[in-house]
Write a protein that holds these residues in place. Structure first.
Motif, PDB file in Angstrom:
ATOM      1  N   ALA A   1       0.817  -1.212   0.000  1.00 35.22           N
ATOM      2  CA  ALA A   1       0.000   0.000   0.000  1.00 35.22           C
ATOM      3  C   ALA A   1       0.844   1.253   0.000  1.00 35.22           C
ATOM      4  O   ALA A   1       0.381   2.314  -0.395  1.00 35.22           O
ATOM      5  CB  ALA A   1      -0.927   0.000   1.210  1.00 35.22           C
ATOM      6  N   ASN A   2       2.088   1.085   0.481  1.00 33.85           N
ATOM      7  CA  ASN A   2       2.915   2.283   0.529  1.00 33.85           C
ATOM      8  C   ASN A   2       4.380   1.892   0.394  1.00 33.85           C
ATOM      9  O   ASN A   2       4.718   0.707   0.307  1.00 33.85           O
ATOM     10  CB  ASN A   2       2.677   3.036   1.839  1.00 33.85           C
TER      11      ASN A   2
ATOM     12  N   LEU B   1       1.149  16.983  -3.850  1.00 32.64           N
ATOM     13  CA  LEU B   1       0.748  18.154  -4.633  1.00 32.64           C
ATOM     14  C   LEU B   1      -0.669  18.579  -4.275  1.00 32.64           C
ATOM     15  O   LEU B   1      -0.966  19.761  -4.157  1.00 32.64           O
ATOM     16  CB  LEU B   1       0.857  17.853  -6.130  1.00 32.64           C
ATOM     17  N   ALA B   2      -1.511  17.588  -4.079  1.00 32.68           N
ATOM     18  CA  ALA B   2      -2.890  17.911  -3.709  1.00 32.68           C
ATOM     19  C   ALA B   2      -2.924  18.618  -2.362  1.00 32.68           C
ATOM     20  O   ALA B   2      -3.679  19.575  -2.153  1.00 32.68           O
ATOM     21  CB  ALA B   2      -3.717  16.634  -3.659  1.00 32.68           C
TER      22      ALA B   2
ATOM     23  N   LYS C   1       7.262   0.497  -7.030  1.00 33.09           N
ATOM     24  CA  LYS C   1       7.858   1.682  -6.388  1.00 33.09           C
ATOM     25  C   LYS C   1       7.571   2.936  -7.225  1.00 33.09           C
ATOM     26  O   LYS C   1       7.190   3.979  -6.699  1.00 33.09           O
ATOM     27  CB  LYS C   1       9.369   1.503  -6.231  1.00 33.09           C
ATOM     28  N   THR C   2       7.740   2.788  -8.523  1.00 36.60           N
ATOM     29  CA  THR C   2       7.454   3.939  -9.389  1.00 36.60           C
ATOM     30  C   THR C   2       6.009   4.384  -9.236  1.00 36.60           C
ATOM     31  O   THR C   2       5.715   5.584  -9.114  1.00 36.60           O
ATOM     32  CB  THR C   2       7.736   3.544 -10.854  1.00 36.60           C
ATOM     33  N   ALA C   3       5.115   3.387  -9.195  1.00 35.98           N
ATOM     34  CA  ALA C   3       3.696   3.728  -9.066  1.00 35.98           C
ATOM     35  C   ALA C   3       3.416   4.403  -7.739  1.00 35.98           C
ATOM     36  O   ALA C   3       2.710   5.417  -7.669  1.00 35.98           O
ATOM     37  CB  ALA C   3       2.851   2.471  -9.219  1.00 35.98           C
ATOM     38  N   LEU C   4       3.999   3.824  -6.654  1.00 33.59           N
ATOM     39  CA  LEU C   4       3.758   4.410  -5.331  1.00 33.59           C
ATOM     40  C   LEU C   4       4.371   5.812  -5.233  1.00 33.59           C
ATOM     41  O   LEU C   4       3.785   6.722  -4.651  1.00 33.59           O
ATOM     42  CB  LEU C   4       4.332   3.499  -4.240  1.00 33.59           C
ATOM     43  N   ASP C   5       5.575   5.996  -5.829  1.00 36.70           N
ATOM     44  CA  ASP C   5       6.206   7.320  -5.845  1.00 36.70           C
ATOM     45  C   ASP C   5       5.270   8.348  -6.497  1.00 36.70           C
ATOM     46  O   ASP C   5       5.063   9.448  -5.989  1.00 36.70           O
ATOM     47  CB  ASP C   5       7.514   7.296  -6.647  1.00 36.70           C
TER      48      ASP C   5
ATOM     49  N   SER D   1       2.077   8.246  -6.902  1.00 33.73           N
ATOM     50  CA  SER D   1       0.853   8.581  -6.173  1.00 33.73           C
ATOM     51  C   SER D   1       1.189   9.388  -4.914  1.00 33.73           C
ATOM     52  O   SER D   1       0.440  10.276  -4.516  1.00 33.73           O
ATOM     53  CB  SER D   1       0.038   7.336  -5.849  1.00 33.73           C
ATOM     54  N   ALA D   2       2.381   9.119  -4.319  1.00 36.61           N
ATOM     55  CA  ALA D   2       2.787   9.925  -3.167  1.00 36.61           C
ATOM     56  C   ALA D   2       2.949  11.373  -3.581  1.00 36.61           C
ATOM     57  O   ALA D   2       2.541  12.299  -2.872  1.00 36.61           O
ATOM     58  CB  ALA D   2       4.101   9.398  -2.593  1.00 36.61           C
TER      59      ALA D   2
END
Lengths: 358, 798
Positions: free
Chosen positions: A19-20, A87-88, A75-79, A81-82
């Motif tokens: 998840a993270n 940014l949000a 990791k790329t995907a989690l990066d 989304s983090a």
């Protein structure tokens, strides 16, 4: 015998479920770390026979590679989304105002002088200056004012107190004394303009006790009234930034020039709005003439050898005409609303190549 | 100078239109201020014929008229008592602009009856004051034609005459200029002497000492008897009325007419009221004159009077005396035609504050040769209008001889004027102006006419030729100039521009204020010296030359505060005066900030301006002027108008370049300005000019390949120690390595001890030859601590 397909499937499942980034790192350690499950399988290869090791080794390497790839991908995907999350979180209300900054302005008088200097500078005129407190000789006598001329009396000249010898200084009533100072200091040829403060004891709707003039002086052996016309017509067109502005030279009288002229420019007042250019009306903007031989003589220049012209105009007047400023008195009121409205931005330096105004 | 078209035509034979005449006058240098042509206001007015005038059905005082107006017949309601059938009237129909109101006439409904027009009075047409009834035109006037075609309307010219053209203060002089320029021809003025019928019972004489004889070189007199001083004829009254003079009686009107017509003021005395002969002399101390304007004047011995045995009876060239003035009963008069010194006349008029048409002309100079001819012309007119008979003239003195003879080289016209005029044309022009031209070739000899005292030398003749020939004919020539123009500004002038725009970039708004200010305020700023106090200020609050630019800026801030603008940032560049000699005028730049440094903002609180804003402005001004960035000393001293503890000077050696600081609260109180207010004053000429360099190349940039290192130190020093001393000491610790020292914290709370403060500085080390080791850095740090300790007694904060 371990089912490597199952190992791979389970590993990939758990990676996909991470998840993270922390969970993913734990997985990486659990799978590929020194004590990781995949690492342990690799270690077990040593106990196998050479044949078995070859086949199992290949399979195991494929699993390890797949796991490593899956970890990277995850990791790329989690990066990503983090980052999205951050940014949000960092969103601000960009409609809020910026930090206040003070904007300065250049006074229309300074800007107009800079414009005039830019134009005449292009015609080879230097800029001369002189003192505001003058004596009778430079302000009147040398300029061929007759002794009984009203301007020399208490009429519109500001005087300083009388000295013991009966002389008294005065505030220059025009910039013309600087003509005299220039001619006394410098041999011809002379080509100067003289902007500056001038003073007259007069105050009403259209007069202020202090105002600004710009004076021009050309002395050489050949300059005649045709040059005077050419020079001023060129000035008027450049300054007002209007190509077809009619210019009229009309005979007049000044003690220090002969022949003398007043210069009118064409304008229209149709609809109550003043517009410089071809129109039904004329507007007086300056006085000029050929320098009077007596003035040349008073300044030590031989009028049979040298001649030239002089002109003078009010800075505020030409600024009012060009920029549509209705009231002379407001120039000296320091009203910030006025200064911000009629003033100029500091970086708007008038040039002839870039145009005098925006 | 006013005159009518018909008056002009008494002297000028011309078919030119009003517009042509006006245009030519202006192009001759006789600038037309206005032409009032009544006809231009009468568009649409036509002649009507009242066919029928009945009582209005609903109003006793109104009449309901049928008015023929060419083809149509209109119904007009009229309230005028003289509206009656058969009358020829002036009719306006709806849409016509009524001159008296400036508004277009609308179709009306008066008490239930439609009115399709208006019959007008003289006043409604602005042609007179008569409003008793409607205009009654002669019964033979054609109906339906424009009004302007049936009544005589005389346009009035108002011309402004330059001081050199005294001769154009008479209609004839103006006509002469027009004729010389080719717009018509000047009618001859025939002067036939009138034979005297008797010897003048009143003699004239000049009673001056030789050194004052120029006060009145000539006095011509002539007696008349058996006159009747009645009303003037209509043409004369019309002339005078049109130019704003009130007709009084024939004799007075004649003198006024001569003043305007021939630029020759005259005076008539009632001979019955004179005692003995007339003489011109200087007034005696204590002498008085009750003048024709009803006022009594105290005279002195600088003033010329015309006197009889009883005393002064007229102020020469200025105004006549009441006691000997003419009246309707006058039957015997003495005519005075004299020449008076222009300067004395001007001085007398000025001292007594008397403006008269006579003074205006005498002080500009009359035609000295015209006294006798004017006397003869006036004699003829008096006899014509008043009857009676004239004596033989009596003459004392003579007109000064006119010896002017000018060598005129025709080629000077082309040399100065840039225009080729044929010599024959020049001669024609000069001849038309009344000059006598003789000789030929390259050198003519010109004797100017007696009425042109302004023509004294060749350049005057050159001007006349060019003026009459026309300035429009002068070709337009370009000034020769180099292909690429070199810069023209001096270093000082360039610098002044940089400072102006440099300060404006910082948010200061440039203003321009008076060079003078109230002397009380001047005194507060080190000024108010007697030699810099105006003898004739425009008002008592503008009587002293400013010793500083600040007081006017402070006053300006006050005016803005009164308008609700409390945060002010202004600057001015201009002179201040500490003496009346040219070198005692200083070129200054001064700025003032009042209130907050900016508006309130959601992210940061609004901050009150402080001394460091002013210091920053001053430093920016000096930098913009190209002043040295280093080497400026900051000294905590400034003039008395600054807060003594919050102000300073920026100095270069002994020279003060600028002052800055908070404005003294006492000054703010005196000006009634709410602070805080901070200001700077910069002496532009105290900034050294850059040395002249052979090339514009900049010095080679030397960059170090090694990274700079920053080290922080906190020193505890006595509170009296200047931060600048700490910074300088730190800098001096290793001039090769230390490139910058800045203060980043100041603490003067109780933790550092009584009378102490802590200053934190950041020191930047720039390695030049090699990367610094920890040992190297420690060594420099020790040197910094040591240097600061020695210079300021400061120790590292524990």
């Amino acid at each position: 015998m371990i089912d490597l397909d199952q190992v791979r499937a389970e590993a990939l499942d758990s990676i996909a479920g991470a998840a993270n980034l922390e969970g993913l790192e734990q997985l990486r350690v659990a799978l590929l770390g020194k004590k990781g499950s995949v690492t342990a399988l690799m270690k077990s290869l040593g106990e196998m026979s050479p044949d078995e090791r070859r086949t199992t080794g290949q399979q195991l390497n494929a699993v390890k590679e797949a796991v490593a790839q899956a970890l990277d991908a995850r990791k790329t995907a989690l990066d990503a989304s983090a980052l999205d999350e951050r940014l949000a979180r960092e969103r601000v209300d960009v409609t809020l105002s910026v930090r206040p900054e003070m904007q300065g302005r250049i006074h229309p008088i300074s800007q107009t002088i800079d414009e005039v200097v830019a134009i005449f500078g292009q015609m080879g005129f230097a800029v001369a200056e002189g003192p505001d407190i003058e004596d009778d000789f430079h302000n009147f006598t040398a300029l061929n004012f007759p002794p009984e001329h009203p301007a020399r009396l208490m009429h519109d000249t500001f005087f300083l107190p009388e000295k013991e010898d009966g002389s008294r200084f005065l505030l220059r009533t025009h910039t013309s004394p600087v003509q005299v100072r220039t001619m006394l200091k410098q041999p011809p040829p002379i080509r100067v303009i003289i902007p500056g403060r001038t003073y007259r004891c007069d105050s009403d709707m259209t007069h202020t006790p202090m105002f600004h003039q710009v004076e021009g002086l050309v002395i050489d052996k050949a300059t005649n009234m045709g040059h005077l016309k050419g020079c001023l017509i060129e000035f008027v067109k450049t300054y007002f930034e209007v190509d077809d502005v009619p210019v009229r030279f009309r005979p007049s009288f000044f003690p220090f020039t002969e022949p003398s002229a007043e210069v009118d420019i064409g304008c229209s007042r149709a609809g109550g709005e003043l517009k410089i250019g071809a129109g039904a009306d004329w507007l007086e903007i300056l006085g000029c003439g050929m320098v009077h031989p007596n003035v040349l003589k008073n300044c030590g220049i031989d009028p049979d050898e040298y001649q030239g012209f002089a002109f003078g105009m009010g800075i505020e007047r030409i600024a009012m005409l060009k920029y549509g400023i209705p009231d002379l008195r407001t120039f000296f009121d320091s009203d910030l609303r006025w200064l911000r409205h009629y003033g100029f931005l500091p970086l708007d330096v008038p040039t002839l190549t870039g145009g005098l105004t925006r | 100078m006013k005159f009518t078209l018909s008056w002009l035509k008494r002297h000028l034979d011309t078919a030119a239109t009003v517009a042509e005449i006006a245009d030519r006058l202006t192009m001759l240098g006789l600038e037309v201020e206005s032409v009032d042509d009544p006809a231009s206001r009468l568009n649409g007015f036509i002649v009507g014929h009242v066919l029928q005038a009945d009582k209005h059905p609903n109003a006793d005082r109104l009449r309901l008229c049928k008015v023929a107006a060419g083809k149509a017949t209109l119904q007009v309601v009229c309230g005028a008592p003289n509206a009656r059938a058969g009358l020829k009237v002036v009719l306006a129909q709806p849409g016509v602009v009524i001159p008296a109101t400036g508004e277009a006439l609308k179709k009306g409904n008066v008490r239930g009856v439609e009115s399709q027009g208006m019959m007008c009075s003289w006043r409604e047409l602005k042609l007179g004051e008569d409003h008793e009834g409607i205009i009654e035109l002669p019964s033979d006037t054609p109906v339906g034609v424009p009004l302007t075609s049936v009544i005589h309307l005389d346009p009035v010219f108002d011309v402004s005459i330059t001081p050199n053209r005294a001769d154009c203060l008479g209609v004839r002089g103006i006509a002469r200029d027009l004729a010389a320029s080719g717009l018509g021809s000047l009618k001859p003025l025939s002067i036939e002497p009138v034979k005297g019928a008797f010897a003048s019972p009143v003699g004239v004489s000049l009673q001056f000492s030789p050194d004052t004889a120029d006060a009145c070189p000539m006095f011509v007199g002539r007696s008349f008897r058996g006159l009747r001083n009645g009303e003037s004829p209509q043409w004369l009254k019309d002339c005078l009325t049109a130019v704003g003079l009130r007709p009084i009686s024939a004799l007075v009107d004649i003198t006024n007419y001569f003043t305007v017509d021939l630029d020759r003021p005259l005076h008539v005395f009632d001979a019955a009221k004179l005692n003995g002969d007339l003489h011109a002399r200087l007034a005696r101390p204590g002498e008085q004159l009750a003048a024709l304007n009803g006022k009594t004047y105290a005279l002195d011995e600088t003033m010329t009077v015309i006197a009889d045995d009883a005393g002064a009876q007229g102020l020469a060239g200025v105004i006549g005396g009441e006691a000997t003035g003419v009246s309707a009963e006058t039957t015997e008069v003495v005519l005075e035609v004299a020449l008076f010194d222009p300067m004395r006349t001007a001085a007398t008029g000025r001292r007594l504050a008397i403006d008269s048409d006579a003074r205006y002309r005498f002080e500009r100079g009359l035609d000295p040769a015209f006294a006798i001819p004017a006397m003869e012309l006036a004699t003829r007119m008096i006899l014509e209008l008043c009857g009676g008979e004239a004596s033989q003239p009596v003459v004392a003195g003579a007109a000064p001889a006119d010896k002017r003879s000018i060598v005129f080289r025709p080629q000077r016209v082309a040399q100065l004027g840039g225009i080729e005029v044929p010599v024959a044309e020049m001669v024609r022009i000069l001849d038309g102006l009344g000059c006598t031209v003789s000789g030929e070739g390259e050198s003519l000899v010109v004797a100017p006419p007696s009425w042109r005292a302004d023509i004294t030398a060749e350049h005057d003749l050159v001007e006349e030729v060019i003026r009459i020939h026309g300035y429009d004919a002068i070709p337009t020539l370009s000034m020769p100039r180099p292909a690429v123009v070199r810069p023209v500004l001096t270093p000082q002038q360039k610098r002044a521009g940089w400072v102006r725009r440099g300060l404006a970039v910082r948010g200061l708004v440039e203003t321009v204020t008076w060079s003078f200010l109230p002397s009380a305020l001047a005194a507060m700023f080190g000024g108010g010296k007697p030699e810099l106090t105006l003898a004739n200020p425009i008002s008592s609050d503008l009587d002293a030359m400013r010793p500083s630019l600040l007081p006017n800026l402070l006053a300006a801030a006050g005016r803005n505060a009164d308008r609700g603008i409390k945060d002010v940032a202004l600057f001015e560049q201009g002179p201040q005066f500490h003496g009346d000699l040219p070198g005692e005028q200083q070129a200054m730049a001064a700025g003032l900030r009042v209130g907050r440094s900016g508006a309130r903002h959601w992210m940061q609180a609004a901050r009150a301006v402080d001394v460091f804003d002013a210091k920053s402005d001053a430093l920016a001004g000096i930098a913009a002027a190209g002043g040295p960035a280093d080497g400026l000393q900051v000294v905590a001293e400034a003039p008395a108008w600054y807060h003594p503890g919050r102000s300073g000077s920026l100095k270069l050696g002994p020279k003060t370049v600028a002052w800055f600081g908070e404005v003294h609260p006492g000054v703010l109180a005196a000006i009634d300005l709410k602070g805080p207010a901070v200001a700077f004053e910069m002496f532009l000429d105290a900034v050294p000019l850059p040395k002249a360099k052979a090339t514009r190349a900049k010095p080679l940039l030397k960059v170090s390949p090694f990274q700079p290192i920053e080290r922080d130190f906190a020193f505890v020093v006595d509170r009296s120690v200047a931060a600048d001393a700490v910074v300088r000491a730190a800098k001096s610790a290793d001039k090769a390595l230390i490139t910058d020292v800045l203060v980043f914290d100041l603490y003067d709370g109780s933790h550092v001890g009584e009378g102490k403060k802590s200053l934190a500085i950041q020191v930047t080390l720039q390695p030049v030859e090699k990367t610094l080791t920890d040992v190297d850095i420690e060594a420099v740090a020790a040197k910094v601590v040591d240097a600061v300790g020695k210079a300021t007694g400061g120790a590292l904060r524990g």
